[in-house]
Design a protein around this motif. Structure first.
Motif, PDB file in Angstrom:
ATOM      1  N   GLY A  54       0.807  -1.212   0.000  1.00  0.00           N
ATOM      2  CA  GLY A  54       0.000   0.000   0.000  1.00  0.00           C
ATOM      3  C   GLY A  54       0.842   1.264   0.000  1.00  0.00           C
ATOM      4  O   GLY A  54       0.510   2.249  -0.664  1.00  0.00           O
ATOM      5  N   ARG A  55       1.950   1.223   0.706  1.00  0.00           N
ATOM      6  CA  ARG A  55       2.832   2.406   0.767  1.00  0.00           C
ATOM      7  C   ARG A  55       3.426   2.757  -0.592  1.00  0.00           C
ATOM      8  O   ARG A  55       3.878   3.886  -0.801  1.00  0.00           O
ATOM      9  N   ILE A  56       3.387   1.815  -1.531  1.00  0.00           N
ATOM     10  CA  ILE A  56       3.871   2.097  -2.884  1.00  0.00           C
ATOM     11  C   ILE A  56       3.072   3.252  -3.493  1.00  0.00           C
ATOM     12  O   ILE A  56       3.618   4.057  -4.254  1.00  0.00           O
ATOM     13  N   ILE A  57       1.808   3.358  -3.138  1.00  0.00           N
ATOM     14  CA  ILE A  57       0.965   4.433  -3.677  1.00  0.00           C
ATOM     15  C   ILE A  57       1.533   5.800  -3.314  1.00  0.00           C
ATOM     16  O   ILE A  57       1.482   6.741  -4.113  1.00  0.00           O
ATOM     17  N   PHE A  58       2.105   5.917  -2.115  1.00  0.00           N
ATOM     18  CA  PHE A  58       2.693   7.191  -1.710  1.00  0.00           C
ATOM     19  C   PHE A  58       4.109   7.372  -2.261  1.00  0.00           C
ATOM     20  O   PHE A  58       4.519   8.487  -2.559  1.00  0.00           O
ATOM     21  N   SER A  59       4.850   6.296  -2.400  1.00  0.00           N
ATOM     22  CA  SER A  59       6.240   6.428  -2.858  1.00  0.00           C
ATOM     23  C   SER A  59       6.366   6.530  -4.377  1.00  0.00           C
ATOM     24  O   SER A  59       7.341   7.082  -4.873  1.00  0.00           O
ATOM     25  N   ASP A  60       5.392   6.016  -5.108  1.00  0.00           N
ATOM     26  CA  ASP A  60       5.409   6.076  -6.566  1.00  0.00           C
ATOM     27  C   ASP A  60       4.606   7.310  -6.994  1.00  0.00           C
ATOM     28  O   ASP A  60       3.370   7.290  -6.979  1.00  0.00           O
ATOM     29  N   LYS A  61       5.312   8.355  -7.387  1.00  0.00           N
ATOM     30  CA  LYS A  61       4.667   9.625  -7.707  1.00  0.00           C
ATOM     31  C   LYS A  61       3.622   9.475  -8.815  1.00  0.00           C
ATOM     32  O   LYS A  61       2.531  10.047  -8.740  1.00  0.00           O
ATOM     33  N   ARG A  62       3.944   8.686  -9.819  1.00  0.00           N
ATOM     34  CA  ARG A  62       3.014   8.497 -10.933  1.00  0.00           C
ATOM     35  C   ARG A  62       1.713   7.853 -10.459  1.00  0.00           C
ATOM     36  O   ARG A  62       0.618   8.289 -10.835  1.00  0.00           O
ATOM     37  N   LEU A  63       1.834   6.845  -9.616  1.00  0.00           N
ATOM     38  CA  LEU A  63       0.644   6.162  -9.103  1.00  0.00           C
ATOM     39  C   LEU A  63      -0.172   7.096  -8.213  1.00  0.00           C
ATOM     40  O   LEU A  63      -1.398   7.143  -8.317  1.00  0.00           O
ATOM     41  N   PHE A  64       0.490   7.840  -7.350  1.00  0.00           N
ATOM     42  CA  PHE A  64      -0.234   8.783  -6.496  1.00  0.00           C
ATOM     43  C   PHE A  64      -1.004   9.808  -7.337  1.00  0.00           C
ATOM     44  O   PHE A  64      -2.167  10.116  -7.052  1.00  0.00           O
ATOM     45  N   LEU A  65      -0.376  10.307  -8.390  1.00  0.00           N
ATOM     46  CA  LEU A  65      -1.045  11.287  -9.255  1.00  0.00           C
ATOM     47  C   LEU A  65      -2.252  10.670  -9.965  1.00  0.00           C
ATOM     48  O   LEU A  65      -3.216  11.371 -10.276  1.00  0.00           O
ATOM     49  N   MET A  66      -2.222   9.373 -10.186  1.00  0.00           N
ATOM     50  CA  MET A  66      -3.393   8.699 -10.760  1.00  0.00           C
ATOM     51  C   MET A  66      -4.556   8.725  -9.776  1.00  0.00           C
ATOM     52  O   MET A  66      -5.705   8.866 -10.173  1.00  0.00           O
ATOM     53  N   PHE A  67      -4.255   8.604  -8.489  1.00  0.00           N
ATOM     54  CA  PHE A  67      -5.310   8.706  -7.482  1.00  0.00           C
ATOM     55  C   PHE A  67      -5.835  10.144  -7.382  1.00  0.00           C
ATOM     56  O   PHE A  67      -7.018  10.347  -7.130  1.00  0.00           O
ATOM     57  N   VAL A  68      -4.966  11.115  -7.599  1.00  0.00           N
ATOM     58  CA  VAL A  68      -5.419  12.509  -7.642  1.00  0.00           C
ATOM     59  C   VAL A  68      -6.373  12.689  -8.821  1.00  0.00           C
ATOM     60  O   VAL A  68      -7.419  13.330  -8.701  1.00  0.00           O
ATOM     61  N   ARG A  69      -6.042  12.086  -9.965  1.00  0.00           N
ATOM     62  CA  ARG A  69      -6.947  12.145 -11.119  1.00  0.00           C
ATOM     63  C   ARG A  69      -8.272  11.455 -10.817  1.00  0.00           C
ATOM     64  O   ARG A  69      -9.332  11.900 -11.258  1.00  0.00           O
ATOM     65  N   LEU A  70      -8.215  10.372 -10.044  1.00  0.00           N
ATOM     66  CA  LEU A  70      -9.452   9.699  -9.639  1.00  0.00           C
ATOM     67  C   LEU A  70     -10.306  10.637  -8.787  1.00  0.00           C
ATOM     68  O   LEU A  70     -11.527  10.703  -8.963  1.00  0.00           O
ATOM     69  N   GLU A  71      -9.683  11.368  -7.892  1.00  0.00           N
ATOM     70  CA  GLU A  71     -10.423  12.333  -7.076  1.00  0.00           C
ATOM     71  C   GLU A  71     -11.034  13.428  -7.947  1.00  0.00           C
ATOM     72  O   GLU A  71     -12.187  13.804  -7.756  1.00  0.00           O
ATOM     73  N   ARG A  72     -10.293  13.891  -8.919  1.00  0.00           N
ATOM     74  CA  ARG A  72     -10.840  14.905  -9.836  1.00  0.00           C
ATOM     75  C   ARG A  72     -12.037  14.337 -10.603  1.00  0.00           C
ATOM     76  O   ARG A  72     -13.049  15.013 -10.784  1.00  0.00           O
ATOM     77  N   ALA A  73     -11.905  13.107 -11.054  1.00  0.00           N
ATOM     78  CA  ALA A  73     -12.995  12.459 -11.784  1.00  0.00           C
ATOM     79  C   ALA A  73     -14.223  12.297 -10.890  1.00  0.00           C
ATOM     80  O   ALA A  73     -15.349  12.517 -11.327  1.00  0.00           O
ATOM     81  N   ARG A  74     -13.995  11.930  -9.635  1.00  0.00           N
ATOM     82  CA  ARG A  74     -15.108  11.790  -8.691  1.00  0.00           C
ATOM     83  C   ARG A  74     -15.830  13.116  -8.521  1.00  0.00           C
ATOM     84  O   ARG A  74     -17.063  13.169  -8.520  1.00  0.00           O
ATOM     85  N   ARG A  75     -15.082  14.173  -8.421  1.00  0.00           N
ATOM     86  CA  ARG A  75     -15.680  15.496  -8.255  1.00  0.00           C
ATOM     87  C   ARG A  75     -16.422  15.940  -9.516  1.00  0.00           C
ATOM     88  O   ARG A  75     -17.373  16.706  -9.436  1.00  0.00           O
ATOM     89  N   PHE A  76     -15.974  15.470 -10.668  1.00  0.00           N
ATOM     90  CA  PHE A  76     -16.607  15.824 -11.928  1.00  0.00           C
ATOM     91  C   PHE A  76     -17.946  15.106 -12.116  1.00  0.00           C
ATOM     92  O   PHE A  76     -18.772  15.499 -12.939  1.00  0.00           O
ATOM     93  N   GLU A  77     -18.157  14.025 -11.358  1.00  0.00           N
ATOM     94  CA  GLU A  77     -19.427  13.283 -11.338  1.00  0.00           C
ATOM     95  C   GLU A  77     -19.777  12.664 -12.689  1.00  0.00           C
ATOM     96  O   GLU A  77     -20.918  12.725 -13.139  1.00  0.00           O
ATOM     97  N   ASP A  78     -18.801  12.022 -13.315  1.00  0.00           N
ATOM     98  CA  ASP A  78     -19.038  11.356 -14.591  1.00  0.00           C
ATOM     99  C   ASP A  78     -18.504   9.934 -14.489  1.00  0.00           C
ATOM    100  O   ASP A  78     -17.299   9.729 -14.344  1.00  0.00           O
ATOM    101  N   ILE A  79     -19.396   8.953 -14.559  1.00  0.00           N
ATOM    102  CA  ILE A  79     -18.995   7.560 -14.353  1.00  0.00           C
ATOM    103  C   ILE A  79     -17.986   7.092 -15.398  1.00  0.00           C
ATOM    104  O   ILE A  79     -17.088   6.310 -15.095  1.00  0.00           O
ATOM    105  N   VAL A  80     -18.089   7.564 -16.617  1.00  0.00           N
ATOM    106  CA  VAL A  80     -17.148   7.162 -17.666  1.00  0.00           C
ATOM    107  C   VAL A  80     -15.739   7.648 -17.323  1.00  0.00           C
ATOM    108  O   VAL A  80     -14.762   6.901 -17.458  1.00  0.00           O
TER     109      VAL A  80
END
Length: 139
Positions: free
Chosen positions: A22-48
């Motif tokens: 699990g800590r890989i998510i914090f140590s791998d910058k690229r992976l962490f930024l993918m979770f940031v994109r997931l948060e942006r997508a969640r806020r955008f409210e579009d399932i696609v």
């Protein structure tokens, strides 16, 4: 609070820091930024867009040999205000149909409900296997 801090804090509440993988998510910058994109997508409210973000996380996790980390993306959505706070016992109606009543913590759009139901379904589908792998620290 910035979206980066918000995402990091939310991932911590899901126990990302409690396992080696699990800590890989914090140590791998690229992976962490993918979770940031997931948060942006969640806020955008579009399932696609949400599903696309989750698929990108899944592909990347497979490429680094940690496909089980995808469970954290489902947890990210599952344990949010997009899923029911309480699901009441099903009520059998006179015509044989069953009515389920779900309480949410806030008013949601139909798109948000769809995202939450999809995330809940995916989490329940994979949680037993992937969480066991993460707890053992295996691949």
């Amino acid at each position: 609070m910035s979206i980066y801090e918000f995402t990091r804090k939310k991932l911590k509440t899901h126990g990302v820091q409690n396992s080696h993988d699990g800590r890989i998510i914090f140590s791998d910058k690229r992976l962490f930024l993918m979770f940031v994109r997931l948060e942006r997508a969640r806020r955008f409210e579009d399932i696609v867009i949400v599903q696309k973000a989750v698929n990108e996380i899944a592909s990347y996790c497979k490429s680094i040999g940690k496909p089980h980390l995808i469970i954290f993306s489902f947890m990210y959505l599952r344990f949010s205000d997009l899923t029911p706070h309480i699901t009441h016992r099903g009520e059998v109606l006179s015509d044989g149909d069953i009515r389920y009543v779900k309480d949410y913590t806030r008013r949601l759009s139909q798109e948000e409900v769809a995202i939450g139901e999809w995330a809940l379904s995916m989490f329940e589908k994979y949680e037993r296997f992937f969480l066991r792998v993460i707890a053992r620290g295996e691949e």
